[in-house]
Scaffold this motif. Structure first.
Motif, mmCIF file in Angstrom:
data_model
loop_
_atom_site.group_PDB
_atom_site.id
_atom_site.type_symbol
_atom_site.label_atom_id
_atom_site.label_comp_id
_atom_site.label_asym_id
_atom_site.label_seq_id
_atom_site.Cartn_x
_atom_site.Cartn_y
_atom_site.Cartn_z
ATOM 1 N N VAL A 97 43.993 35.652 35.301
ATOM 2 C CA VAL A 97 43.887 36.087 36.693
ATOM 3 C C VAL A 97 43.164 37.440 36.760
ATOM 4 O O VAL A 97 42.291 37.643 37.601
ATOM 5 N N ALA A 98 43.511 38.363 35.878
ATOM 6 C CA ALA A 98 42.863 39.676 35.870
ATOM 7 C C ALA A 98 41.368 39.551 35.561
ATOM 8 O O ALA A 98 40.548 40.249 36.167
ATOM 9 N N THR A 99 41.018 38.664 34.648
ATOM 10 C CA THR A 99 39.609 38.434 34.334
ATOM 11 C C THR A 99 38.869 37.898 35.553
ATOM 12 O O THR A 99 37.789 38.374 35.902
ATOM 13 N N ASP A 100 39.461 36.911 36.215
ATOM 14 C CA ASP A 100 38.838 36.345 37.411
ATOM 15 C C ASP A 100 38.742 37.361 38.544
ATOM 16 O O ASP A 100 37.840 37.286 39.376
ATOM 17 N N ALA A 101 39.668 38.319 38.584
ATOM 18 C CA ALA A 101 39.629 39.361 39.611
ATOM 19 C C ALA A 101 38.596 40.440 39.284
ATOM 20 O O ALA A 101 38.341 41.325 40.092
ATOM 21 N N ILE B 46 37.129 31.789 43.512
ATOM 22 C CA ILE B 46 37.944 32.068 42.329
ATOM 23 C C ILE B 46 38.894 33.223 42.607
ATOM 24 O O ILE B 46 40.028 33.244 42.153
ATOM 25 N N ARG B 47 38.428 34.202 43.394
ATOM 26 C CA ARG B 47 39.217 35.417 43.657
ATOM 27 C C ARG B 47 40.076 35.305 44.909
ATOM 28 O O ARG B 47 40.352 36.302 45.563
ATOM 29 N N SER B 48 40.484 34.115 45.258
ATOM 30 C CA SER B 48 41.374 33.943 46.400
ATOM 31 C C SER B 48 42.494 32.988 46.007
ATOM 32 O O SER B 48 42.413 32.313 44.992
ATOM 33 N N GLY B 49 43.512 32.955 46.802
ATOM 34 C CA GLY B 49 44.607 32.028 46.523
ATOM 35 C C GLY B 49 45.599 32.578 45.527
ATOM 36 O O GLY B 49 45.732 33.788 45.349
#
Length: 131
Positions: free
Chosen positions: A33-37, A7-10
């Motif tokens: 994106v910030a949540t997934d990071a 999830i934290r790549s790409g």
């Protein structure tokens, strides 16, 4: 690489009309994106404010067309966002308040324009000192 690492790549790409009416989609994507990071709520809100401001500055000299956004996960846990849209050829003007807001809400930011395109690049680290 486990499921959380995947999830934290790409990157995530978003193309929307170069119209302020659609900026909520840019903010929503930044939040996701910030949540997934793994950003906390304060850093997530910083990124939402920064993307909104950077997009608004670009759109001031956009004659129409599309606003193209690329959200990237960084190896250091941060998020990088690049945006571009057509330019009417006018100079990119960053109001001092907007410059201050970007300085406070991002780890790094850059805005530029030429006769064809307007661009920005934002970087936000989750635990940046002073961020």
């Amino acid at each position: 690489m486990g499921p959380a690492d995947a999830i934290r790549s790409g990157e995530v790409r978003l193309t929307i009309p170069a119209n302020p009416r659609f900026l909520r989609l840019a903010r929503l994507a930044a939040s996701g994106v910030a949540t997934d990071a793994g950003f906390d709520l304060d850093h997530l809100e910083d990124l939402r404010l920064a993307i909104d401001e950077a997009c608004a500055v670009l759109l001031e000299g956009a004659p129409g067309g599309d606003l193209e956004l690329v959200y990237r996960f960084r190896a250091d846990g941060g998020v990088e966002i690049e945006g571009s849209c057509p330019s009417d050829g006018s100079d990119l003007r960053l109001h001092p308040v907007a410059a201050d807001l970007l300085a406070v809400t991002t780890t790094e930011h850059h805005l530029a324009s030429d006769s064809n395109r307007r661009r920005f690049r934002l970087v936000k680290l989750p635990e940046a000192p002073g961020a």
